[in-house]
Design a protein around this motif. Structure first.
Motif, PDB file in Angstrom:
ATOM      1  N   TYR A  39       7.695 -17.085   3.670  1.00  6.83           N
ATOM      2  CA  TYR A  39       8.357 -17.136   2.026  1.00  6.83           C
ATOM      3  C   TYR A  39       8.563 -15.176   1.950  1.00  6.83           C
ATOM      4  O   TYR A  39       7.755 -14.496   2.950  1.00  6.83           O
ATOM      5  N   ALA A  40       9.224 -14.373   1.426  1.00  3.94           N
ATOM      6  CA  ALA A  40       8.933 -12.606   0.951  1.00  3.94           C
ATOM      7  C   ALA A  40       8.679 -12.732  -0.546  1.00  3.94           C
ATOM      8  O   ALA A  40       9.398 -14.367  -0.944  1.00  3.94           O
ATOM      9  N   SER A  41       7.943 -11.761  -1.118  1.00  5.42           N
ATOM     10  CA  SER A  41       8.217 -11.829  -2.509  1.00  5.42           C
ATOM     11  C   SER A  41       7.045 -10.069  -2.406  1.00  5.42           C
ATOM     12  O   SER A  41       8.001  -9.545  -1.525  1.00  5.42           O
ATOM     13  N   ILE A  42       7.456  -9.169  -4.024  1.00 11.32           N
ATOM     14  CA  ILE A  42       7.033  -8.401  -4.299  1.00 11.32           C
ATOM     15  C   ILE A  42       5.650  -8.333  -4.781  1.00 11.32           C
ATOM     16  O   ILE A  42       4.728  -9.536  -5.237  1.00 11.32           O
ATOM     17  N   GLU A  43       4.708  -7.674  -3.821  1.00 16.46           N
ATOM     18  CA  GLU A  43       3.285  -7.847  -3.564  1.00 16.46           C
ATOM     19  C   GLU A  43       2.934  -6.718  -5.661  1.00 16.46           C
ATOM     20  O   GLU A  43       3.743  -5.616  -5.589  1.00 16.46           O
ATOM     21  N   THR A  44       2.318  -7.192  -6.225  1.00 20.56           N
ATOM     22  CA  THR A  44       2.021  -6.401  -7.257  1.00 20.56           C
ATOM     23  C   THR A  44       0.071  -6.245  -7.293  1.00 20.56           C
ATOM     24  O   THR A  44      -0.420  -6.930  -7.178  1.00 20.56           O
ATOM     25  N   HIS A  45      -0.127  -5.405  -8.715  1.00 19.52           N
ATOM     26  CA  HIS A  45      -1.396  -5.007  -9.356  1.00 19.52           C
ATOM     27  C   HIS A  45      -1.821  -5.894 -10.680  1.00 19.52           C
ATOM     28  O   HIS A  45      -0.722  -5.660 -11.538  1.00 19.52           O
ATOM     29  N   THR A  46      -3.132  -7.224 -11.021  1.00 18.01           N
ATOM     30  CA  THR A  46      -2.900  -7.364 -12.113  1.00 18.01           C
ATOM     31  C   THR A  46      -2.757  -5.320 -12.631  1.00 18.01           C
ATOM     32  O   THR A  46      -4.066  -4.101 -12.403  1.00 18.01           O
ATOM     33  N   VAL A  47      -3.134  -5.696 -13.695  1.00 17.46           N
ATOM     34  CA  VAL A  47      -2.975  -4.325 -14.879  1.00 17.46           C
ATOM     35  C   VAL A  47      -4.161  -4.882 -16.087  1.00 17.46           C
ATOM     36  O   VAL A  47      -4.527  -4.138 -16.667  1.00 17.46           O
ATOM     37  N   VAL A 137       6.586 -10.023   3.687  1.00 18.95           N
ATOM     38  CA  VAL A 137       6.476 -11.253   4.537  1.00 18.95           C
ATOM     39  C   VAL A 137       4.974 -12.384   4.590  1.00 18.95           C
ATOM     40  O   VAL A 137       4.089 -12.043   5.303  1.00 18.95           O
ATOM     41  N   ALA A 138       4.918 -13.645   3.916  1.00 19.65           N
ATOM     42  CA  ALA A 138       3.866 -14.586   4.073  1.00 19.65           C
ATOM     43  C   ALA A 138       4.398 -15.303   5.650  1.00 19.65           C
ATOM     44  O   ALA A 138       5.506 -15.861   5.168  1.00 19.65           O
ATOM     45  N   ARG A 139       3.611 -15.487   7.091  1.00 17.82           N
ATOM     46  CA  ARG A 139       4.387 -16.088   8.116  1.00 17.82           C
ATOM     47  C   ARG A 139       2.837 -16.796   8.402  1.00 17.82           C
ATOM     48  O   ARG A 139       1.338 -16.452   8.020  1.00 17.82           O
ATOM     49  N   ARG A 140       3.190 -17.823   8.954  1.00 20.79           N
ATOM     50  CA  ARG A 140       2.333 -18.889   9.670  1.00 20.79           C
ATOM     51  C   ARG A 140       1.668 -17.502  10.621  1.00 20.79           C
ATOM     52  O   ARG A 140       2.593 -16.729  11.642  1.00 20.79           O
ATOM     53  N   GLU A 141       0.472 -17.460  10.701  1.00 18.43           N
ATOM     54  CA  GLU A 141      -0.309 -16.164  11.975  1.00 18.43           C
ATOM     55  C   GLU A 141       0.264 -16.634  13.470  1.00 18.43           C
ATOM     56  O   GLU A 141       0.772 -17.317  13.844  1.00 18.43           O
ATOM     57  N   GLY A 142       0.744 -15.621  14.359  1.00 18.30           N
ATOM     58  CA  GLY A 142       1.659 -16.388  15.534  1.00 18.30           C
ATOM     59  C   GLY A 142       2.964 -16.277  15.257  1.00 18.30           C
ATOM     60  O   GLY A 142       3.675 -16.420  16.494  1.00 18.30           O
ATOM     61  N   GLU A 143       3.856 -16.805  14.629  1.00 13.06           N
ATOM     62  CA  GLU A 143       4.560 -17.082  13.877  1.00 13.06           C
ATOM     63  C   GLU A 143       6.043 -15.606  13.312  1.00 13.06           C
ATOM     64  O   GLU A 143       5.149 -14.930  12.218  1.00 13.06           O
TER      65      GLU A 143
END
Length: 330
Positions: A39-47, A137-143
């Motif tokens: 999946y894809a997303s937007i990484e953000t930071h807690t405030v 982008v989050a993915r299974r390692e190696g894929e």
């Protein structure tokens, strides 16, 4: 069998981090994330809570998975990965101040901890100063997976019977897809002060932004929408009560947010309120509201991202003395 690993590609920074899932604890949560890759997303930071970055996972089914094992965030080692709800993935990269407990699902592998520290600091700069979206982008390692080929596993409109709600879910899905990794134009307009209704008094719009941001967060899966969905799963709650609760809790804030410039928030909610009688089962209610909650969750990420947090550089908003913190175990 070797432990399962997930790689997170921080495309904006050309950096990658791999985590190892802890199969001994919170198996249901680990399975929920693993089954939704890539999946894809937007990484953000807690405030508020300290040195913590996070992103939303576009999981709508199951919307809730209960954790089995919880630990205090302040006491967890740096590199711990938490899943406080099935749509929010937290990375602890340094000191945190909130004493709440979250379910851990794994840890960043030791060799990637320096990268975690680097991207954590850069995510703070992105939300606090530069406003550059941090795409992952989050993915299974190696894929391998790219931003262009990640799927969106959203609610199937055919799970509801009435054509109005099928259309509503279709429209919400389209909006989720549009804004998941791209900033909504309506949010950009709000923070540029170009909303036609000009929310705010005496020619300024900072007050409008503050109230708007609070209302959006209150609607999310950690508050109103999440509470309603949990109530829906309770066998003692009937649909009539859910409808009363929903209208009482959501009508005013969604209409207000429409006035503030977030027209889709009110447009989707208005369809729900106008067609109450056509919604006849709790399963259909859950499908519609979980889709809406997913949209609101990601909208909240964008609102927080573009908020002018750097006004905190003003000395009036600095703590007089440094406050000792805990929760930075190596």
């Amino acid at each position: 069998m070797p432990p399962r690993r997930i790689t997170f590609d921080f495309l904006t920074f050309a950096k990658s981090i791999t985590i190892e899932l802890d199969e001994r604890r919170n198996q249901g949560l680990c399975d929920a994330v693993w089954g939704h890759l890539p999946y894809a997303s937007i990484e953000t930071h807690t405030v508020v809570s300290g040195h913590n970055i996070y992103h939303q996972i576009p999981i709508v089914s199951p919307f809730f998975v209960e954790g089995d094992d919880f630990v205090k965030r302040t006491e967890a080692p740096v590199g711990t990965v938490f899943l406080p709800d099935v749509q929010s993935l937290f990375f602890k990269y340094g000191e945190v101040s909130e004493q709440n407990e979250h379910p851990p699902i794994g840890r960043v592998i030791p060799e990637d901890l320096p990268i975690l520290l680097e991207v954590g600091k850069r995510c703070w700069e992105a939300i606090y100063r530069t406003k550059e979206p941090v795409i992952i982008v989050a993915r299974r390692e190696g894929e391998p997976a790219t931003l262009e080929d990640v799927p969106y596993r959203l609610i199937d409109p055919t799970t509801v019977s009435h054509p109005v709600f099928r259309r509503l879910i279709t429209d919400i899905n389209a909006e989720i897809t549009r804004i998941w990794t791209r900033p909504p134009p309506s949010v950009l307009e709000m923070f540029a002060g170009s909303v036609d209704t000009r929310p705010g008094s005496y020619g300024q719009f900072l007050s409008g932004l503050m109230i708007m941001a609070g209302e959006v967060r209150t609607l999310t899966g950690i508050a109103t929408c999440g509470g309603l969905l949990r109530a829906c799963q309770d066998p003692h709650t009937d649909l009539r009560v859910l409808k009363i609760m929903t209208k009482n809790l959501m009508h005013m804030p969604t209409e207000f947010l429409g006035y503030c410039g977030l027209s889709a928030v009110w447009r989707f909610a208005k369809v729900l309120f106008d067609q109450w009688d056509a919604l006849t089962t709790k399963d259909e209610y859950f499908a519609v509201l979980s889709s809406y909650a997913t949209y609101i969750n990601q909208l909240n990420i964008w609102v927080l991202h573009y908020f002018p947090w750097d006004i905190g550089d003003d000395d009036r908003f600095k703590y007089a003395t440094s406050t000792p913190r805990t929760g930075c175990a190596p």
